[in-house]
Design a protein around this motif. Structure first.
Motif, mmCIF file in Angstrom:
data_model
loop_
_atom_site.group_PDB
_atom_site.id
_atom_site.type_symbol
_atom_site.label_atom_id
_atom_site.label_comp_id
_atom_site.label_asym_id
_atom_site.label_seq_id
_atom_site.Cartn_x
_atom_site.Cartn_y
_atom_site.Cartn_z
ATOM 1 N N MET A 1 -4.334 4.435 2.366
ATOM 2 C CA MET A 1 -4.521 4.456 1.133
ATOM 3 C C MET A 1 -3.335 4.175 0.361
ATOM 4 S SD MET A 1 -5.581 8.168 -0.741
ATOM 5 C CE MET A 1 -7.314 8.350 0.024
ATOM 6 N N ALA A 2 -3.502 3.423 -0.818
ATOM 7 C CA ALA A 2 -2.537 2.732 -1.709
ATOM 8 C C ALA A 2 -2.127 4.278 -2.466
ATOM 9 C CB ALA A 2 -2.954 1.801 -2.426
ATOM 10 N N LEU A 3 -1.031 3.896 -3.114
ATOM 11 C CA LEU A 3 -0.498 5.028 -4.214
ATOM 12 C C LEU A 3 -0.817 4.606 -5.620
ATOM 13 C CD1 LEU A 3 2.511 5.962 -2.597
ATOM 14 C CD2 LEU A 3 0.858 7.125 -2.396
ATOM 15 N N ILE A 4 -0.811 5.571 -6.653
ATOM 16 C CA ILE A 4 -1.339 5.252 -8.022
ATOM 17 C C ILE A 4 -0.080 6.153 -8.768
ATOM 18 C CG2 ILE A 4 -2.895 6.823 -8.314
ATOM 19 C CD1 ILE A 4 -4.464 4.922 -10.107
ATOM 20 N N THR A 39 1.623 -0.212 1.042
ATOM 21 C CA THR A 39 1.480 0.538 2.387
ATOM 22 C C THR A 39 1.721 1.996 2.557
ATOM 23 O OG1 THR A 39 3.554 -0.155 3.190
ATOM 24 C CG2 THR A 39 1.864 -1.772 3.443
ATOM 25 N N GLU A 40 2.254 2.437 1.486
ATOM 26 C CA GLU A 40 2.816 3.997 1.474
ATOM 27 C C GLU A 40 3.968 4.109 2.364
ATOM 28 O OE1 GLU A 40 0.081 7.268 2.014
ATOM 29 O OE2 GLU A 40 -1.458 6.247 1.457
ATOM 30 N N ASP A 70 -3.815 3.109 10.428
ATOM 31 C CA ASP A 70 -3.676 1.915 11.054
ATOM 32 C C ASP A 70 -4.103 0.616 10.169
ATOM 33 O OD1 ASP A 70 -3.366 3.234 13.588
ATOM 34 O OD2 ASP A 70 -5.551 3.070 13.841
ATOM 35 N N GLN A 71 -4.704 1.095 9.264
ATOM 36 C CA GLN A 71 -4.943 -0.127 8.132
ATOM 37 C C GLN A 71 -3.832 -0.180 7.265
ATOM 38 O OE1 GLN A 71 -8.365 1.988 6.519
ATOM 39 N NE2 GLN A 71 -9.703 0.219 6.735
ATOM 40 N N LYS A 75 -1.815 -3.882 7.079
ATOM 41 C CA LYS A 75 -1.366 -4.497 5.720
ATOM 42 C C LYS A 75 0.227 -4.894 5.728
ATOM 43 C CE LYS A 75 -2.731 -2.398 2.068
ATOM 44 N NZ LYS A 75 -2.816 -1.547 0.727
ATOM 45 N N TYR A 76 1.009 -3.906 6.488
ATOM 46 C CA TYR A 76 2.190 -4.217 6.396
ATOM 47 C C TYR A 76 2.695 -5.284 7.086
ATOM 48 C CZ TYR A 76 6.727 -3.412 8.854
ATOM 49 O OH TYR A 76 8.152 -3.639 9.526
#
Length: 81
Positions: A1-4, A39-40, A70-71, A75-76
């Motif tokens: 989950m991305a951050l905002i 990627t948090e 894992d996702q 992405k990282y």
């Protein structure tokens, strides 16, 4: 989950240099996080560095960009390849 970054942001400039993925940039009114780069901090740190340094606690998880650990790791790997 991305951050905002929420509209509670005070534009203090401390989050942008902390992001290892360069996902944070100034927006029209407040800083913004690119969900394709966020990627948090998975792969870099144990906790999101922007959240650690934010003095007003305005960086929650973005419910519109839900991702598993894992996702985020995948992405990282793509971002650092």
């Amino acid at each position: 989950m991305a951050l905002i970054i929420t509209d509670e942001c005070i534009n203090c400039d401390v989050c942008e240099p902390e992001c290892p993925n360069e996902a944070i940039a100034p927006g029209e009114e407040i800083y913004e996080i690119d969900p394709n780069k966020c990627t948090e901090c998975v792969g870099h740190y144990d906790t999101p560095q922007c959240v650690e340094v934010c003095p007003v606690d305005c960086i929650p998880k973005d419910p519109d960009h839900v991702e598993t650990e894992d996702q985020l790791m995948e992405k990282y790997k793509k971002l650092t390849a």
